[in-house]
Design an enzyme around this catalytic site. Structure first.
Site, short mmCIF file in Angstrom:
data_model
loop_
_atom_site.label_atom_id
_atom_site.label_comp_id
_atom_site.label_asym_id
_atom_site.label_seq_id
_atom_site.Cartn_x
_atom_site.Cartn_y
_atom_site.Cartn_z
N THR A 194 0.86 -1.19 0.00
CA THR A 194 0.00 0.00 0.00
C THR A 194 0.89 1.23 0.00
OG1 THR A 194 -1.79 -1.09 1.16
CG2 THR A 194 -1.61 1.28 1.52
N ARG A 222 -14.87 -6.22 -0.22
CA ARG A 222 -14.24 -5.83 1.06
C ARG A 222 -13.55 -4.47 0.89
NH1 ARG A 222 -8.80 -4.31 2.61
NH2 ARG A 222 -8.52 -4.81 4.79
N VAL A 223 -13.74 -3.60 1.87
CA VAL A 223 -13.07 -2.30 1.86
C VAL A 223 -12.25 -2.18 3.14
CG1 VAL A 223 -13.40 0.19 1.88
CG2 VAL A 223 -14.85 -1.23 0.44
N GLY A 246 -1.46 -1.63 6.63
CA GLY A 246 -1.49 -2.81 7.48
C GLY A 246 -2.83 -3.51 7.37
N GLY A 248 -6.16 -3.68 7.53
CA GLY A 248 -7.04 -2.52 7.60
C GLY A 248 -8.18 -2.64 8.59
N1 ASP Z 1 -4.37 -1.28 4.84
C1 ASP Z 1 -4.64 -1.92 3.58
C2 ASP Z 1 -6.01 -2.54 3.64
O1 ASP Z 1 -6.35 -3.11 4.65
C3 ASP Z 1 -3.63 -2.98 3.20
C4 ASP Z 1 -2.18 -2.66 3.46
O2 ASP Z 1 -1.85 -1.58 3.90
O3 ASP Z 1 -1.33 -3.53 3.20
O4 ASP Z 1 -6.70 -2.53 2.66
#
Ligand code: ASP
Length: 329
Positions: A194, A222-223, A246, A248
Protein backbone atom coordinates in the site's frame (compact mmCIF):
# COMPACT_ATOMS: atom_id res chain seq x y z
CA UNK A 1 7.91 30.68 -6.48
CA UNK A 2 11.32 31.47 -5.14
CA UNK A 3 9.89 34.45 -3.25
CA UNK A 4 8.00 32.08 -0.96
CA UNK A 5 11.34 30.76 0.20
CA UNK A 6 12.81 34.18 0.90
CA UNK A 7 9.61 35.43 2.62
CA UNK A 8 9.61 32.57 5.10
CA UNK A 9 13.14 31.24 5.24
CA UNK A 10 12.65 29.27 8.43
CA UNK A 11 9.36 27.50 7.66
CA UNK A 12 10.11 23.84 7.02
CA UNK A 13 8.45 21.94 4.20
CA UNK A 14 8.79 18.42 2.89
CA UNK A 15 7.10 15.07 2.72
CA UNK A 16 7.04 11.56 4.11
CA UNK A 17 5.95 8.46 2.19
CA UNK A 18 5.35 4.76 2.67
CA UNK A 19 5.16 1.87 0.27
CA UNK A 20 3.45 -0.54 2.65
CA UNK A 21 4.18 -2.48 5.82
CA UNK A 22 4.27 -6.27 5.98
CA UNK A 23 6.25 -9.44 5.81
CA UNK A 24 9.26 -8.30 3.78
CA UNK A 25 11.11 -11.51 4.52
CA UNK A 26 13.57 -13.13 2.11
CA UNK A 27 13.29 -14.84 -0.35
CA UNK A 28 10.49 -12.56 -1.56
CA UNK A 29 12.51 -9.42 -0.89
CA UNK A 30 15.96 -10.05 -2.31
CA UNK A 31 18.72 -7.42 -2.09
CA UNK A 32 17.93 -6.48 -5.72
CA UNK A 33 14.28 -6.03 -4.87
CA UNK A 34 15.14 -3.93 -1.84
CA UNK A 35 17.27 -1.72 -4.10
CA UNK A 36 14.36 -1.44 -6.54
CA UNK A 37 12.03 -0.34 -3.72
CA UNK A 38 14.50 2.22 -2.49
CA UNK A 39 15.07 3.63 -5.98
CA UNK A 40 11.35 4.00 -6.65
CA UNK A 41 10.70 5.50 -3.21
CA UNK A 42 13.44 8.05 -3.85
CA UNK A 43 12.01 8.90 -7.28
CA UNK A 44 8.56 9.45 -5.74
CA UNK A 45 9.98 11.52 -2.87
CA UNK A 46 11.96 13.69 -5.26
CA UNK A 47 8.92 14.28 -7.48
CA UNK A 48 6.80 15.37 -4.51
CA UNK A 49 9.62 17.48 -3.11
CA UNK A 50 10.03 19.28 -6.45
CA UNK A 51 6.36 20.31 -6.30
CA UNK A 52 6.81 21.70 -2.79
CA UNK A 53 10.14 23.33 -3.59
CA UNK A 54 8.61 25.43 -6.35
CA UNK A 55 5.85 26.56 -3.96
CA UNK A 56 3.17 24.08 -5.02
CA UNK A 57 0.42 22.99 -2.62
CA UNK A 58 0.75 19.93 -0.39
CA UNK A 59 -2.20 18.32 -2.20
CA UNK A 60 -0.35 18.48 -5.54
CA UNK A 61 2.72 16.91 -3.94
CA UNK A 62 0.65 14.06 -2.46
CA UNK A 63 -0.96 13.28 -5.81
CA UNK A 64 2.31 13.56 -7.78
CA UNK A 65 4.07 11.24 -5.35
CA UNK A 66 1.35 8.63 -5.10
CA UNK A 67 0.81 8.50 -8.90
CA UNK A 68 4.42 7.36 -9.33
CA UNK A 69 3.95 4.58 -6.77
CA UNK A 70 0.58 3.57 -8.28
CA UNK A 71 2.20 3.27 -11.71
CA UNK A 72 5.00 1.04 -10.38
CA UNK A 73 4.38 -2.73 -10.26
CA UNK A 74 6.43 -2.90 -7.05
CA UNK A 75 3.62 -1.54 -4.89
CA UNK A 76 0.15 -2.74 -3.97
CA UNK A 77 -1.63 0.21 -5.56
CA UNK A 78 -2.66 0.81 -9.16
CA UNK A 79 -0.55 -1.37 -11.50
CA UNK A 80 0.74 -4.27 -9.37
CA UNK A 81 -2.14 -4.25 -6.88
CA UNK A 82 -2.92 -7.49 -5.06
CA UNK A 83 -5.81 -9.65 -6.27
CA UNK A 84 -8.99 -10.40 -4.40
CA UNK A 85 -10.28 -13.97 -3.89
CA UNK A 86 -11.85 -13.89 -7.36
CA UNK A 87 -8.58 -12.84 -9.01
CA UNK A 88 -9.67 -9.25 -9.62
CA UNK A 89 -8.00 -6.02 -8.49
CA UNK A 90 -10.25 -3.73 -6.48
CA UNK A 91 -8.65 -0.43 -5.54
CA UNK A 92 -9.26 2.00 -2.68
CA UNK A 93 -7.85 5.48 -2.11
CA UNK A 94 -8.38 8.70 -0.18
CA UNK A 95 -6.95 12.18 0.23
CA UNK A 96 -7.42 14.92 2.81
CA UNK A 97 -6.60 18.62 2.88
CA UNK A 98 -5.40 19.66 6.35
CA UNK A 99 -6.08 23.36 5.70
CA UNK A 100 -9.88 22.97 5.60
CA UNK A 101 -10.57 19.29 6.50
CA UNK A 102 -11.99 18.61 3.05
CA UNK A 103 -11.59 15.03 1.91
CA UNK A 104 -12.27 12.68 -0.99
CA UNK A 105 -12.29 8.89 -1.18
CA UNK A 106 -12.99 6.06 -3.60
CA UNK A 107 -13.38 2.33 -3.02
CA UNK A 108 -13.87 -0.85 -4.99
CA UNK A 109 -12.52 0.60 -8.26
CA UNK A 110 -11.74 -1.87 -11.02
CA UNK A 111 -10.87 0.40 -13.94
CA UNK A 112 -9.23 3.63 -12.76
CA UNK A 113 -5.51 3.85 -13.39
CA UNK A 114 -4.73 6.39 -10.65
CA UNK A 115 -7.25 6.10 -7.81
CA UNK A 116 -5.59 8.96 -5.89
CA UNK A 117 -6.47 11.36 -8.72
CA UNK A 118 -10.09 10.23 -8.59
CA UNK A 119 -10.19 10.63 -4.80
CA UNK A 120 -9.06 14.22 -5.30
CA UNK A 121 -11.70 14.77 -7.99
CA UNK A 122 -14.39 13.51 -5.58
CA UNK A 123 -13.17 16.06 -3.03
CA UNK A 124 -12.99 18.95 -5.48
CA UNK A 125 -15.73 18.26 -7.99
CA UNK A 126 -18.52 16.60 -6.02
CA UNK A 127 -20.40 17.51 -2.85
CA UNK A 128 -19.53 14.06 -1.45
CA UNK A 129 -16.60 12.55 0.42
CA UNK A 130 -16.75 8.94 -0.75
CA UNK A 131 -17.86 7.22 -3.96
CA UNK A 132 -17.63 3.48 -4.53
CA UNK A 133 -17.62 0.90 -7.32
CA UNK A 134 -19.64 1.52 -10.47
CA UNK A 135 -20.89 4.91 -9.23
CA UNK A 136 -17.34 6.12 -8.66
CA UNK A 137 -16.34 4.95 -12.14
CA UNK A 138 -19.32 6.73 -13.70
CA UNK A 139 -18.29 9.91 -11.88
CA UNK A 140 -14.75 9.34 -13.20
CA UNK A 141 -15.94 9.13 -16.82
CA UNK A 142 -18.06 12.25 -16.40
CA UNK A 143 -14.92 14.01 -15.24
CA UNK A 144 -12.68 12.93 -18.10
CA UNK A 145 -10.97 9.89 -16.56
CA UNK A 146 -10.27 7.03 -18.98
CA UNK A 147 -11.21 3.51 -17.90
CA UNK A 148 -8.55 0.78 -18.18
CA UNK A 149 -9.18 -2.97 -18.25
CA UNK A 150 -8.69 -4.75 -14.93
CA UNK A 151 -5.81 -6.68 -16.54
CA UNK A 152 -3.81 -3.45 -16.54
CA UNK A 153 -3.44 -3.74 -12.75
CA UNK A 154 -2.69 -7.47 -12.60
CA UNK A 155 0.90 -8.70 -12.68
CA UNK A 156 2.09 -12.29 -12.92
CA UNK A 157 3.85 -11.94 -9.57
CA UNK A 158 0.61 -10.95 -7.82
CA UNK A 159 -1.27 -13.77 -9.54
CA UNK A 160 1.35 -16.19 -8.24
CA UNK A 161 1.07 -14.67 -4.72
CA UNK A 162 -2.68 -15.30 -4.78
CA UNK A 163 -2.25 -18.90 -5.96
CA UNK A 164 0.27 -19.51 -3.16
CA UNK A 165 -1.92 -17.92 -0.50
CA UNK A 166 -5.02 -19.82 -1.58
CA UNK A 167 -3.00 -23.05 -1.60
CA UNK A 168 -1.82 -22.38 1.97
CA UNK A 169 -5.35 -21.67 3.12
CA UNK A 170 -6.41 -25.06 1.72
CA UNK A 171 -3.56 -26.73 3.64
CA UNK A 172 -3.29 -24.88 6.96
CA UNK A 173 -0.80 -27.47 8.22
CA UNK A 174 1.71 -26.16 5.69
CA UNK A 175 1.32 -22.60 6.89
CA UNK A 176 0.30 -22.44 10.52
CA UNK A 177 0.53 -18.66 10.54
CA UNK A 178 -2.23 -18.35 7.96
CA UNK A 179 -5.78 -19.08 9.03
CA UNK A 180 -9.09 -18.78 7.24
CA UNK A 181 -10.58 -17.09 10.32
CA UNK A 182 -11.45 -13.52 9.41
CA UNK A 183 -9.61 -12.14 12.44
CA UNK A 184 -6.26 -13.54 11.37
CA UNK A 185 -6.66 -14.58 7.76
CA UNK A 186 -3.87 -12.19 6.82
CA UNK A 187 -1.73 -11.92 9.95
CA UNK A 188 1.99 -12.11 9.52
CA UNK A 189 1.58 -13.27 5.92
CA UNK A 190 -0.20 -10.17 4.79
CA UNK A 191 0.94 -8.63 1.55
CA UNK A 192 2.72 -5.33 1.60
CA UNK A 193 2.80 -2.45 -0.80
CA UNK A 194 0.00 0.00 0.00
CA UNK A 195 1.27 3.50 -0.64
CA UNK A 196 0.82 6.77 1.20
CA UNK A 197 2.15 10.28 1.44
CA UNK A 198 1.91 13.22 3.83
CA UNK A 199 3.17 16.57 2.59
CA UNK A 200 3.76 19.95 4.22
CA UNK A 201 4.01 22.89 1.82
CA UNK A 202 5.75 26.25 2.06
CA UNK A 203 2.46 27.84 3.14
CA UNK A 204 2.34 25.52 6.16
CA UNK A 205 -0.53 23.37 4.86
CA UNK A 206 -0.61 19.63 5.39
CA UNK A 207 -2.22 17.02 3.12
CA UNK A 208 -2.31 13.23 3.29
CA UNK A 209 -3.24 10.48 0.85
CA UNK A 210 -3.30 6.69 0.69
CA UNK A 211 -3.84 4.22 -2.17
CA UNK A 212 -4.10 0.43 -2.12
CA UNK A 213 -5.30 -2.77 -3.69
CA UNK A 214 -6.21 -3.86 -0.15
CA UNK A 215 -5.42 -7.32 1.18
CA UNK A 216 -4.64 -10.25 -1.12
CA UNK A 217 -7.44 -12.82 -1.26
CA UNK A 218 -9.92 -10.37 0.25
CA UNK A 219 -13.58 -10.99 -0.33
CA UNK A 220 -15.21 -9.29 -3.30
CA UNK A 221 -16.47 -5.94 -2.02
CA UNK A 222 -14.24 -5.83 1.06
CA UNK A 223 -13.07 -2.30 1.86
CA UNK A 224 -10.14 -1.60 4.17
CA UNK A 225 -8.93 1.45 6.02
CA UNK A 226 -7.16 3.21 3.14
CA UNK A 227 -10.22 5.02 1.75
CA UNK A 228 -11.79 5.68 5.14
CA UNK A 229 -11.09 9.19 6.36
CA UNK A 230 -9.91 8.99 9.96
CA UNK A 231 -8.89 5.33 9.65
CA UNK A 232 -6.27 5.13 6.87
CA UNK A 233 -5.86 8.83 6.10
CA UNK A 234 -6.20 12.06 8.04
CA UNK A 235 -4.81 15.59 7.86
CA UNK A 236 -5.38 18.66 10.00
CA UNK A 237 -3.08 21.66 9.98
CA UNK A 238 -3.71 21.99 13.72
CA UNK A 239 -2.15 18.62 14.47
CA UNK A 240 -0.62 16.46 11.72
CA UNK A 241 -1.12 14.42 8.58
CA UNK A 242 -1.22 10.60 8.70
CA UNK A 243 -1.34 7.70 6.23
CA UNK A 244 -1.61 4.08 7.43
CA UNK A 245 -0.80 0.63 6.08
CA UNK A 246 -1.49 -2.81 7.48
CA UNK A 247 -4.37 -5.11 8.28
CA UNK A 248 -7.04 -2.52 7.60
CA UNK A 249 -9.80 -4.03 9.73
CA UNK A 250 -7.80 -3.14 12.85
CA UNK A 251 -6.97 0.36 11.62
CA UNK A 252 -10.67 0.96 11.03
CA UNK A 253 -11.59 -0.27 14.51
CA UNK A 254 -8.90 1.93 16.08
CA UNK A 255 -9.81 4.90 13.83
CA UNK A 256 -6.05 4.98 13.56
CA UNK A 257 -5.17 8.06 11.53
CA UNK A 258 -7.52 10.30 13.51
CA UNK A 259 -6.35 8.67 16.73
CA UNK A 260 -2.84 10.03 16.12
CA UNK A 261 -4.26 13.51 15.54
CA UNK A 262 -6.54 13.28 18.58
CA UNK A 263 -3.68 12.32 20.90
CA UNK A 264 -1.89 15.50 19.83
CA UNK A 265 -5.01 17.69 20.04
CA UNK A 266 -6.50 16.37 23.28
CA UNK A 267 -3.52 14.99 25.18
CA UNK A 268 -0.81 17.36 24.01
CA UNK A 269 1.38 14.45 22.89
CA UNK A 270 4.29 14.93 20.52
CA UNK A 271 3.94 13.49 17.02
CA UNK A 272 6.28 10.61 17.81
CA UNK A 273 4.48 9.73 21.06
CA UNK A 274 1.07 9.89 19.42
CA UNK A 275 2.08 7.73 16.45
CA UNK A 276 3.71 5.13 18.71
CA UNK A 277 0.69 4.98 21.05
CA UNK A 278 -1.74 4.48 18.16
CA UNK A 279 0.37 1.70 16.69
CA UNK A 280 0.63 0.05 20.12
CA UNK A 281 -3.17 0.08 20.35
CA UNK A 282 -3.42 -1.61 16.93
CA UNK A 283 -0.93 -4.23 18.10
CA UNK A 284 -3.00 -4.86 21.24
CA UNK A 285 -6.07 -5.46 19.09
CA UNK A 286 -4.07 -8.03 17.11
CA UNK A 287 -3.38 -5.94 14.00
CA UNK A 288 -0.13 -5.36 12.22
CA UNK A 289 1.19 -2.60 10.03
CA UNK A 290 2.58 0.87 10.30
CA UNK A 291 1.93 4.51 9.65
CA UNK A 292 3.63 7.70 8.58
CA UNK A 293 2.96 11.08 10.13
CA UNK A 294 4.21 14.64 9.66
CA UNK A 295 3.39 17.85 11.53
CA UNK A 296 3.74 21.54 10.70
CA UNK A 297 7.11 21.79 12.42
CA UNK A 298 8.46 19.12 10.10
CA UNK A 299 8.56 16.34 12.71
CA UNK A 300 8.36 12.91 11.09
CA UNK A 301 7.18 9.58 12.58
CA UNK A 302 7.24 6.25 10.71
CA UNK A 303 6.53 3.45 13.25
CA UNK A 304 5.64 -0.12 12.21
CA UNK A 305 5.30 -3.48 13.95
CA UNK A 306 5.92 -5.70 10.92
CA UNK A 307 9.18 -7.13 9.55
CA UNK A 308 9.50 -4.11 7.31
CA UNK A 309 7.88 -1.02 5.89
CA UNK A 310 8.99 0.79 2.74
CA UNK A 311 9.28 4.37 3.83
CA UNK A 312 11.13 7.62 3.38
CA UNK A 313 11.09 11.35 3.90
CA UNK A 314 12.68 14.46 2.50
CA UNK A 315 12.64 17.79 4.32
CA UNK A 316 13.74 21.32 3.45
CA UNK A 317 16.19 21.08 6.35
CA UNK A 318 18.23 18.76 4.14
CA UNK A 319 17.31 15.61 6.07
CA UNK A 320 16.31 12.75 3.78
CA UNK A 321 16.32 8.96 3.76
CA UNK A 322 14.59 5.86 2.46
CA UNK A 323 14.44 2.43 4.14
CA UNK A 324 12.65 -0.88 3.96
CA UNK A 325 13.83 -2.85 7.00
CA UNK A 326 13.85 -1.70 10.66
CA UNK A 327 16.40 0.91 11.67
CA UNK A 328 19.47 -0.52 13.41
CA UNK A 329 19.08 -0.32 17.19
N1 ASP B 1 -4.37 -1.28 4.84
C1 ASP B 1 -4.64 -1.92 3.58
C2 ASP B 1 -6.01 -2.54 3.64
O1 ASP B 1 -6.35 -3.11 4.65
C3 ASP B 1 -3.63 -2.98 3.20
C4 ASP B 1 -2.18 -2.66 3.46
O2 ASP B 1 -1.85 -1.58 3.90
O3 ASP B 1 -1.33 -3.53 3.20
O4 ASP B 1 -6.70 -2.53 2.66
Amino acid sequence: MASAASDTPSRPFGLVIHGGAGNYAPPKVTPEKERAYRTKLQEALDAGYAVLDRGGPALDAVVATIRILEDSPLFNAGHGAVLNADGICELDSSIMDGSNLRAGAVAGLQHIRNPIALARAVMEKSPHVMLIGAGAERFAQENGFALVPNDYFQTEERREDLRELQEKLKNPAKAPRVSAEPANAFGSEHQYGTVGCVALDRQGNLAAGTSTGGLANKRFGRVGDAPIIGAGTYADNATCGVSCTGTGEYFIRAVAAHDVSARIAYQGKSLGEAAAATLAKIGQLGGDGGLIALDREGHVAMPFNTAGMSRGFRLSTGESRVAVFPDPK
